[in-house]
Design a protein around this motif. Structure first.
Motif, PDB file in Angstrom:
ATOM      1  N   UNK A  59      -0.548   0.213  -4.137  1.00 13.91           N
ATOM      2  CA  UNK A  59      -1.280  -1.026  -4.430  1.00 13.91           C
ATOM      3  C   UNK A  59      -2.178  -1.335  -3.239  1.00 13.91           C
ATOM      4  N   UNK A  60      -3.488  -1.304  -3.455  1.00 16.84           N
ATOM      5  CA  UNK A  60      -4.418  -1.474  -2.348  1.00 16.84           C
ATOM      6  C   UNK A  60      -5.556  -2.422  -2.740  1.00 16.84           C
ATOM      7  N   UNK A  61      -6.373  -2.728  -1.754  1.00 16.78           N
ATOM      8  CA  UNK A  61      -7.576  -3.505  -2.000  1.00 16.78           C
ATOM      9  C   UNK A  61      -7.294  -4.909  -2.504  1.00 16.78           C
ATOM     10  N   UNK A  62      -8.072  -5.322  -3.509  1.00 16.54           N
ATOM     11  CA  UNK A  62      -7.947  -6.667  -4.048  1.00 16.54           C
ATOM     12  C   UNK A  62      -6.594  -6.927  -4.680  1.00 16.54           C
ATOM     13  N   UNK A  63      -5.991  -5.903  -5.275  1.00 15.17           N
ATOM     14  CA  UNK A  63      -4.669  -6.085  -5.879  1.00 15.17           C
ATOM     15  C   UNK A  63      -3.622  -6.423  -4.819  1.00 15.17           C
ATOM     16  N   UNK A  64      -3.724  -5.789  -3.668  1.00 12.63           N
ATOM     17  CA  UNK A  64      -2.777  -6.083  -2.598  1.00 12.63           C
ATOM     18  C   UNK A  64      -2.977  -7.511  -2.088  1.00 12.63           C
ATOM     19  N   UNK A  65      -4.235  -7.936  -1.961  1.00 15.48           N
ATOM     20  CA  UNK A  65      -4.514  -9.303  -1.518  1.00 15.48           C
ATOM     21  C   UNK A  65      -3.954 -10.316  -2.503  1.00 15.48           C
ATOM     22  N   UNK A  85       0.824  -1.212   0.000  1.00 16.57           N
ATOM     23  CA  UNK A  85       0.000   0.000   0.000  1.00 16.57           C
ATOM     24  C   UNK A  85       0.852   1.253   0.000  1.00 16.57           C
ATOM     25  N   UNK A  86       2.092   1.132   0.397  1.00 14.04           N
ATOM     26  CA  UNK A  86       2.966   2.311   0.421  1.00 14.04           C
ATOM     27  C   UNK A  86       3.314   2.799  -0.982  1.00 14.04           C
ATOM     28  N   UNK A  87       3.174   1.914  -1.962  1.00  6.37           N
ATOM     29  CA  UNK A  87       3.459   2.313  -3.343  1.00  6.37           C
ATOM     30  C   UNK A  87       2.175   2.369  -4.163  1.00  6.37           C
TER      31      UNK A  87
END
Length: 430
Positions: A114-120, A110-112
């Protein structure tokens, strides 16, 4: 105070009578084991009596302590160190570290942005890649070690260092377990710790390359001279066992006394009042600004350290490490009984309960055999027939006797034989 004095006086009188009947060699053996269990019970008392944490994974921490002292104190396996095994294990360790770095990187994606479903999804891929990379290195290493060296062996260091490493290893695993499980409450935490304990047992039983699994490891060295060393100096066989076990007992008592002193001092101060407040009402304590999770993790680790050291002491004393010999009734349930009967929240009660319950557990078998044999002789004389399978029936009497002790104690002393004493000013400030 008077009640505690009377109970301990009665307990030591019981030990004296048992020593007179069984002999000094046998009572010294029971004393070493019972004081080691007292250290373990003190650890559980910290977790349950101080923090209200249902840890039913005690057996796992005892196994970790036993493995730790085996790895540290057992003699070096030259066949392993002169082979390619160390290099292959080093590669596996590097693969494991690289995999963990990959997972940590995915967790912080998430620091770059990438959040949500993509991070999972990224986290799942990272775990999968880390697992495959690690297995690609550890599997060939395990096969090679078992085929050429049998197992890794030990480091040949002093057993007391193994006891310390047992506490350190238990602390590390307790930190991981606590971060995962301490968000759970009461029975949910108990179920989770049981599962983790079984995972630890399964790993140690099946990692033949590291622990020899069910093949066992023996003999493990003592921190004091063993009876054979004393016999080589001209001491008689009977005296050698007594002197050796008393020397071992002295070290165990020193460790228990040091742990007791430090815990007692901490529990009598502000830290103890805070722990009692969290135990009695964690919601109210959190509303007052206390970091409940951090404090519970702290107390969970502290109690697990004592369990790891106690488990290491027991394995060193028996001189054999057998992962298959650990059973929940002996290495979890029995320790809970010690704390409940002795008095949760009172360190003196935990020690008293450990000494009383362990000696009751150990002598109930020979006493039952003695009674059954005498009754069997009488019934045979009267024509009623002998009692069959006396030895197995006597072993089963342990559970019956333990149940009677629990029932009687909870009926007449529901808070334990030496219950927790909370001063009035502590109750107001907590």
């Amino acid at each position: 105070m008077q009640r505690s004095f009377i109970l301990f006086a009665g307990l030591f009188a019981l030990f004296a009578v048992i020593g007179w009947v069984l002999g000094a060699a046998n009572i010294s053996l029971l004393l070493v084991q019972s004081f080691a269990y007292a250290l373990i019970a003190l650890g559980l008392n910290i977790q349950w009596g101080y923090g209200g944490l249902f840890n039913f994974g005690i057996m796992g921490f005892l196994m970790l302590g036993g493995f730790a002292v085996t790895f540290i104190s057992y003699p070096i396996n030259g066949t392993f160190w002169n082979s390619d095994g160390p290099i292959m294990l080093a590669r596996a360790a590097l693969a494991f570290a690289a995999g963990m770095l990959l997972v940590v990187g995915a967790r912080n994606a998430h620091r770059i942005g990438i959040r949500g479903g993509w991070k999972t999804a990224l986290l799942i891929v990272a775990w999968s890649v880390a697992y495959m990379v690690y297995r690609s290195q550890i599997d060939p290493a395990v096969e090679y070690i078992e085929a050429n060296a049998g197992w890794v062996g030990g480091l040949g260091l002093h057993p007391v260092l193994g006891w310390a490493f047992g506490g350190l290893l238990a602390a590390g695993i307790a930190y991981i377990v606590g971060r995962i499980c301490l968000g759970l409450r009461t029975d949910y935490l108990a179920i989770a710790t049981i599962g983790i304990s079984e995972i630890i047992r399964a790993l140690l039983k099946n990692m033949d390359w590291l622990t020899r699994g069910t093949l066992t490891v023996s003999p493990l060295p003592w921190p004091t001279p063993v009876p054979q060393d004393l016999q080589a100096q001209g001491i008689s066989i009977a005296s050698s066992f007594i002197i050796a076990r008393l020397g071992y007992l002295a070290i165990v008592i020193v460790i228990l006394a040091l742990a007791f002193f430090l815990v007692q001092r901490a529990y009598g101060g502000p830290w103890g009042r805070m722990m009692r407040a969290i135990r009695d009402n964690h919601i109210a304590a959190a509303s007052m600004g206390k970091n409940v999770t951090a404090r519970q993790l702290e107390i969970f680790i502290l109690g697990s350290v004592m369990m790891g050291i106690g488990g290491a002491i027991l394995v060193s004393f028996s001189q054999i490490y057998d992962p298959g010999a650990y059973q929940p009734i002996n290495h979890t349930f029995l320790i809970w009984v010690m704390v409940i009967v002795g008095g949760a929240g009172n360190n003196w009660g935990a020690i008293f309960g450990a000494l009383l319950i362990y000696i009751t557990w150990m002598i109930s078998d020979p006493v039952a055999q003695f009674l059954f044999n005498n009754i069997s002789e009488r019934t045979s004389e009267w024509g009623w027939g002998a009692i069959p399978e006396i030895q197995s029936r006597a072993s089963q009497m342990r559970v019956l006797v333990l149940g009677l002790v629990i029932t009687t104690a909870l009926r007449f002393a529901p808070r334990g034989l030496i219950p927790e004493v909370v001063k009035r000013e502590d109750a107001r400030t907590a």
